[in-house]
Write an enzyme that holds these catalytic residues in place. Sequence first.
Site, mmCIF file in Angstrom:
data_model
loop_
_atom_site.group_PDB
_atom_site.id
_atom_site.type_symbol
_atom_site.label_atom_id
_atom_site.label_comp_id
_atom_site.label_asym_id
_atom_site.label_seq_id
_atom_site.Cartn_x
_atom_site.Cartn_y
_atom_site.Cartn_z
ATOM 1 N N GLY A 15 0.862 -1.148 0.116
ATOM 2 C CA GLY A 15 -0.060 -0.095 0.142
ATOM 3 C C GLY A 15 0.990 1.398 0.044
ATOM 4 N N GLY A 17 -0.491 4.533 -0.376
ATOM 5 C CA GLY A 17 -1.663 5.533 0.001
ATOM 6 C C GLY A 17 -0.929 6.544 0.908
ATOM 7 N N GLY A 18 -1.913 7.159 1.793
ATOM 8 C CA GLY A 18 -1.368 8.065 2.788
ATOM 9 C C GLY A 18 -0.613 7.433 3.996
ATOM 10 N N LYS A 126 -9.394 -1.906 10.711
ATOM 11 C CA LYS A 126 -9.978 -1.092 11.740
ATOM 12 C C LYS A 126 -11.380 -1.979 12.088
ATOM 13 C CE LYS A 126 -9.797 2.905 9.587
ATOM 14 N NZ LYS A 126 -10.185 4.188 9.224
ATOM 15 N N THR A 193 -8.997 5.285 3.383
ATOM 16 C CA THR A 193 -9.549 5.664 4.827
ATOM 17 C C THR A 193 -10.740 6.148 4.884
ATOM 18 O OG1 THR A 193 -7.332 5.525 5.328
ATOM 19 C CG2 THR A 193 -8.845 6.633 6.946
ATOM 20 N N GLU A 196 -13.909 3.924 4.191
ATOM 21 C CA GLU A 196 -13.923 3.017 5.423
ATOM 22 C C GLU A 196 -14.652 3.976 6.421
ATOM 23 O OE1 GLU A 196 -9.822 1.842 6.458
ATOM 24 O OE2 GLU A 196 -9.797 1.421 4.353
ATOM 25 N N HIS A 200 -19.263 3.608 8.013
ATOM 26 C CA HIS A 200 -19.823 3.411 9.234
ATOM 27 C C HIS A 200 -21.196 4.545 9.569
ATOM 28 C CE1 HIS A 200 -16.420 1.079 11.032
ATOM 29 N NE2 HIS A 200 -15.496 1.953 10.345
#
Length: 333
Positions: A15, A17-18, A126, A193, A196, A200
């Site tokens: 990964g 990404g950030g 998470k 992120t 994700e 929720h």
Amino acid sequence: MHAADISPMRIAVLGAGGLGSAAARMLSQKRELRLDALVDSRGFAFDPDGLDAEAVLHAASERGGVAFAPKTGAPSDDPIGEIVRRAEAFDGVFLALPNLPNDFVPGVAARFAAGGYRGVMTDALKRTSAAERVLKLDELFKTAEIVYIVGCGATPGLLTAAANLAAQSFAEVESVRIWFGVGIQNWEAYRATIREDIAHMPGFDVESARRLTDEEVAELLDERGGKLILEEMEHADDAILEAAGVVSRDCVSVGGVVDTRSSQKPVSTSVVVTGVTFEGRRSSHTFTLGDETSMAANVCGPAFGYMKAGRRLHEIGAYGAHSSATVMPRFVR
């Protein structure tokens, strides 16, 4: 053996990404861990003598992928498979991958086990359902001689470990409350992120969040002034603390505020553990993170601390699935 005599762990970061990019930069400042591979969705960069993280990330930023890193980069339709095929070249693998769908990270872990990898793996998972899938691979990891530590970021991770430690004051833990603040100057750097987090929210689930286009995400953020307020999230702290015997999952709550237009945290990040002591007194412990520490620092730092701890577990043959509440991370120099 003296610490100075131990060769650095050879790390692959999956990964870019950030979080993956931050992990690569963090590793460039360490001497006990060394970045040897970085993977994104279109290719990988690999050097058995250690990557120049800034050079790889510059190439990724300027040309659209780590595959364009000079001398070390290569395009691939299956970049994770390329790392699996080089399994013997790595001591540790950090999965800084999207959590969605829930079976993605567990599936990648299973590929490494089937591909002959023998080392340490940590993740920044998470979601409860994803972490539970990883924990169910315990026997597979034991057979493959892999030490896998799940939930090694900030939450679950740093705050979960703090909750476990705080719980020791009590004869009975009544509740664990995690409330976090995240500030992101540019949400596009953390697309996975943010999706994700959206999953929720009321009216969304894993699949609907995955299907959102970048334009739809931007519109949703505009409607909310750039902030996401999250309550009663499906966060793996609950399953991890329950599996560790600290408290039942229904007594764990996680929520927070994500500001996608400022690097400053909108609220402080903390965990509050409430319980009753052996004398019958009810009290609470609160652990609060400094507002100046970024999400990347609070996720990647613990993930590599658990990586170092995992090396010791591997040396003594303690293979299998562990969690951030059952292992104490070790500071990485």
